[in-house]
Design a protein around this motif. Sequence first.
Motif, mmCIF file in Angstrom:
data_model
loop_
_atom_site.group_PDB
_atom_site.id
_atom_site.type_symbol
_atom_site.label_atom_id
_atom_site.label_comp_id
_atom_site.label_asym_id
_atom_site.label_seq_id
_atom_site.Cartn_x
_atom_site.Cartn_y
_atom_site.Cartn_z
ATOM 1 N N MET A 1 12.321 3.277 -1.260
ATOM 2 C CA MET A 1 13.567 3.577 -2.026
ATOM 3 C C MET A 1 14.420 2.295 -2.433
ATOM 4 O O MET A 1 15.287 2.570 -3.396
ATOM 5 C CB MET A 1 14.578 4.173 -0.728
ATOM 6 N N VAL A 2 14.063 0.887 -2.057
ATOM 7 C CA VAL A 2 15.086 0.066 -2.199
ATOM 8 C C VAL A 2 14.461 -0.608 -3.612
ATOM 9 O O VAL A 2 13.366 -0.539 -4.133
ATOM 10 C CB VAL A 2 14.928 -1.127 -1.246
ATOM 11 N N GLY A 3 15.558 -1.317 -4.133
ATOM 12 C CA GLY A 3 15.377 -1.751 -5.847
ATOM 13 C C GLY A 3 14.391 -2.966 -5.659
ATOM 14 O O GLY A 3 14.038 -3.378 -4.518
ATOM 15 N N GLY A 4 14.004 -3.668 -6.665
ATOM 16 C CA GLY A 4 13.167 -4.691 -6.808
ATOM 17 C C GLY A 4 12.200 -4.444 -7.996
ATOM 18 O O GLY A 4 11.874 -3.604 -8.556
ATOM 19 N N ARG A 5 11.534 -5.555 -8.099
ATOM 20 C CA ARG A 5 10.321 -5.785 -9.266
ATOM 21 C C ARG A 5 9.209 -4.744 -8.861
ATOM 22 O O ARG A 5 8.722 -4.315 -9.950
ATOM 23 C CB ARG A 5 9.902 -7.123 -9.313
ATOM 24 N N TRP A 6 9.108 -4.127 -7.707
ATOM 25 C CA TRP A 6 7.863 -3.595 -7.347
ATOM 26 C C TRP A 6 7.764 -2.353 -8.022
ATOM 27 O O TRP A 6 6.689 -2.003 -8.693
ATOM 28 C CB TRP A 6 7.771 -3.384 -6.101
ATOM 29 N N ALA A 7 9.020 -1.635 -8.269
ATOM 30 C CA ALA A 7 8.911 -0.511 -9.054
ATOM 31 C C ALA A 7 8.523 -0.484 -10.509
ATOM 32 O O ALA A 7 8.305 0.652 -11.373
ATOM 33 C CB ALA A 7 10.245 0.333 -8.850
ATOM 34 N N HIS A 8 8.758 -1.552 -11.248
ATOM 35 C CA HIS A 8 8.231 -1.680 -12.493
ATOM 36 C C HIS A 8 6.888 -1.999 -12.647
ATOM 37 O O HIS A 8 6.199 -1.468 -13.272
ATOM 38 C CB HIS A 8 9.035 -2.877 -13.097
ATOM 39 N N ASP A 9 6.498 -2.947 -11.463
ATOM 40 C CA ASP A 9 4.839 -3.437 -11.565
ATOM 41 C C ASP A 9 4.072 -2.152 -10.903
ATOM 42 O O ASP A 9 2.863 -2.104 -11.777
ATOM 43 C CB ASP A 9 4.779 -4.449 -10.541
ATOM 44 N N ALA A 10 4.829 -1.018 -10.429
ATOM 45 C CA ALA A 10 3.987 0.147 -10.108
ATOM 46 C C ALA A 10 3.874 1.006 -11.102
ATOM 47 O O ALA A 10 3.204 2.048 -11.177
ATOM 48 C CB ALA A 10 4.658 0.555 -8.730
ATOM 49 N N GLY A 11 4.479 0.789 -12.277
ATOM 50 C CA GLY A 11 4.490 1.652 -13.217
ATOM 51 C C GLY A 11 5.376 2.898 -13.097
ATOM 52 O O GLY A 11 5.552 3.882 -13.951
ATOM 53 N N LEU A 12 6.464 2.638 -12.363
ATOM 54 C CA LEU A 12 7.509 3.867 -12.103
ATOM 55 C C LEU A 12 8.753 3.291 -13.234
ATOM 56 O O LEU A 12 9.697 4.039 -13.161
ATOM 57 C CB LEU A 12 7.998 3.586 -10.787
ATOM 58 N N GLN B 1 0.672 -1.160 0.160
ATOM 59 C CA GLN B 1 -0.053 -0.133 -0.063
ATOM 60 C C GLN B 1 0.988 1.302 0.084
ATOM 61 O O GLN B 1 0.438 2.395 -0.743
ATOM 62 C CB GLN B 1 -0.926 -0.103 1.193
ATOM 63 N N VAL B 2 1.936 1.357 0.804
ATOM 64 C CA VAL B 2 2.694 2.517 0.881
ATOM 65 C C VAL B 2 3.569 2.747 -0.581
ATOM 66 O O VAL B 2 3.423 3.683 -1.004
ATOM 67 C CB VAL B 2 3.696 2.328 2.116
ATOM 68 N N ARG B 3 4.160 1.585 -0.965
ATOM 69 C CA ARG B 3 4.475 1.704 -2.323
ATOM 70 C C ARG B 3 3.505 2.313 -3.290
ATOM 71 O O ARG B 3 3.646 2.773 -4.185
ATOM 72 C CB ARG B 3 5.046 0.361 -2.922
ATOM 73 N N ALA B 4 2.268 1.782 -3.359
ATOM 74 C CA ALA B 4 1.177 2.233 -4.277
ATOM 75 C C ALA B 4 1.044 3.740 -3.980
ATOM 76 O O ALA B 4 0.610 4.519 -4.911
ATOM 77 C CB ALA B 4 0.139 1.529 -3.969
ATOM 78 N N ALA B 5 1.066 4.180 -2.788
ATOM 79 C CA ALA B 5 0.836 5.700 -2.457
ATOM 80 C C ALA B 5 1.961 6.431 -3.095
ATOM 81 O O ALA B 5 1.597 7.446 -3.632
ATOM 82 C CB ALA B 5 0.961 5.983 -0.901
ATOM 83 N N TYR B 6 3.162 5.799 -3.030
ATOM 84 C CA TYR B 6 4.352 6.638 -3.487
ATOM 85 C C TYR B 6 4.118 6.569 -5.005
ATOM 86 O O TYR B 6 4.299 7.878 -5.707
ATOM 87 C CB TYR B 6 5.555 6.050 -3.040
ATOM 88 N N ALA B 7 3.878 5.532 -5.634
ATOM 89 C CA ALA B 7 3.680 5.479 -7.191
ATOM 90 C C ALA B 7 2.453 6.374 -7.467
ATOM 91 O O ALA B 7 2.529 7.045 -8.706
ATOM 92 C CB ALA B 7 3.082 4.409 -7.518
ATOM 93 N N PHE B 8 1.468 6.489 -6.807
ATOM 94 C CA PHE B 8 0.387 7.588 -7.262
ATOM 95 C C PHE B 8 0.911 9.049 -7.124
ATOM 96 O O PHE B 8 0.537 9.693 -8.093
ATOM 97 C CB PHE B 8 -0.742 7.224 -6.188
ATOM 98 N N VAL B 9 1.569 9.097 -6.062
ATOM 99 C CA VAL B 9 2.132 10.636 -6.194
ATOM 100 C C VAL B 9 2.985 10.895 -7.351
ATOM 101 O O VAL B 9 2.892 12.071 -7.957
ATOM 102 C CB VAL B 9 2.812 10.785 -4.653
ATOM 103 N N ARG B 10 3.922 9.923 -7.747
ATOM 104 C CA ARG B 10 4.876 10.103 -8.838
ATOM 105 C C ARG B 10 3.886 10.246 -10.249
ATOM 106 O O ARG B 10 4.310 10.880 -11.157
ATOM 107 C CB ARG B 10 5.978 9.060 -8.783
ATOM 108 N N LEU B 11 2.873 9.364 -10.361
ATOM 109 C CA LEU B 11 2.464 9.092 -11.500
ATOM 110 C C LEU B 11 1.381 10.274 -11.537
ATOM 111 O O LEU B 11 0.787 10.716 -12.882
ATOM 112 C CB LEU B 11 1.929 7.900 -11.737
ATOM 113 N N ARG B 12 0.690 10.588 -10.638
ATOM 114 C CA ARG B 12 -0.682 11.498 -10.717
ATOM 115 C C ARG B 12 -0.533 12.785 -10.004
ATOM 116 O O ARG B 12 -1.367 13.446 -9.709
ATOM 117 C CB ARG B 12 -1.707 10.607 -10.236
#
Length: 288
Positions: free
Chosen positions: A154-165, A116-127
């Motif tokens: 901040m850490v790497g991994g697949r999540w930042a691709h899956d979140a559209g970042l 959820q927190v990663r989704a919030a960060y992605a939301f802020v960056r994308l929208r």
Amino acid sequence: MPNQTAHAYDAQATVTPDRFGRIMADYLEQSARATADLPGHTDVVYDRPSGQLLDVWGVGDTPHPTFFVVHGGYWRALSRQHTAFMAALLAERGIATVAIDYGLAPATTLPEIVRQVRAAYAFVRLRGHDLGINTERVVVGGSSAGAHLAAMTMVGGRWAHDAGLDGRTATEGLLISGLYDLRPLVDAPANAWLNLTEDTASEVSPALAPPPSRASTVVVARAANEAAGFSAQSDDLHSHWSPSLTCRSMTVPDRDHFDVFLDLADPTSSLSASLAALIESTDVRTES
């Protein structure tokens, strides 16, 4: 050994019950005062599957650099309403504040909280541009459990691709009094609500994940009065990340695990200065 582990990770035992209650009340009261006259957007749904919300404070006519702040509470307490006390000071400096909620343990698992927190960060960056945010100038941060969760953006991994970042994790962070290797909590009282196994604890430990990018700048801060486990983990994360990125260690004198967070509302504090410097570093990065 279990008793030693319990003591090392019992932050609340470092203050009296009365003091703990007063500081929690201060979080809420100071946040309400700080946001009373600020323009912003409230109750923004950032993650449709969970329905979790965020607030944006201190926006203006042009997109603002932003502090994305995550509350603590040992993953089971508090809210975004406790976590905006710095918003008025930041608004005076032309900086917006994003305060987020996430599902709380034990009803929400820790891997799901991280998602959820990663989704919030992605939301802020994308929208975020639609909310008055300069989406290229976002500093993440938080205290205690919030520091852990901010570190997980901040850490790497697949999540930042899956979140559209496109793999772009957060690159500036202010991590205050956090825990970054959660494996010791498997044998601590907190596991009564976290329900971690060795595997899930490893999965949600930023100290065990691919480190942030070399372009990252991180301040790992702690109060002078911390439980031993929190102090040790701040030192360990600094040692682990320093070879790979710009990582500064900081101890705030005359503060404990709980009141140190409130220093972000004090324009003369070292934490406030560190956050300002991190915001400035996002400007340098976007211009380079």
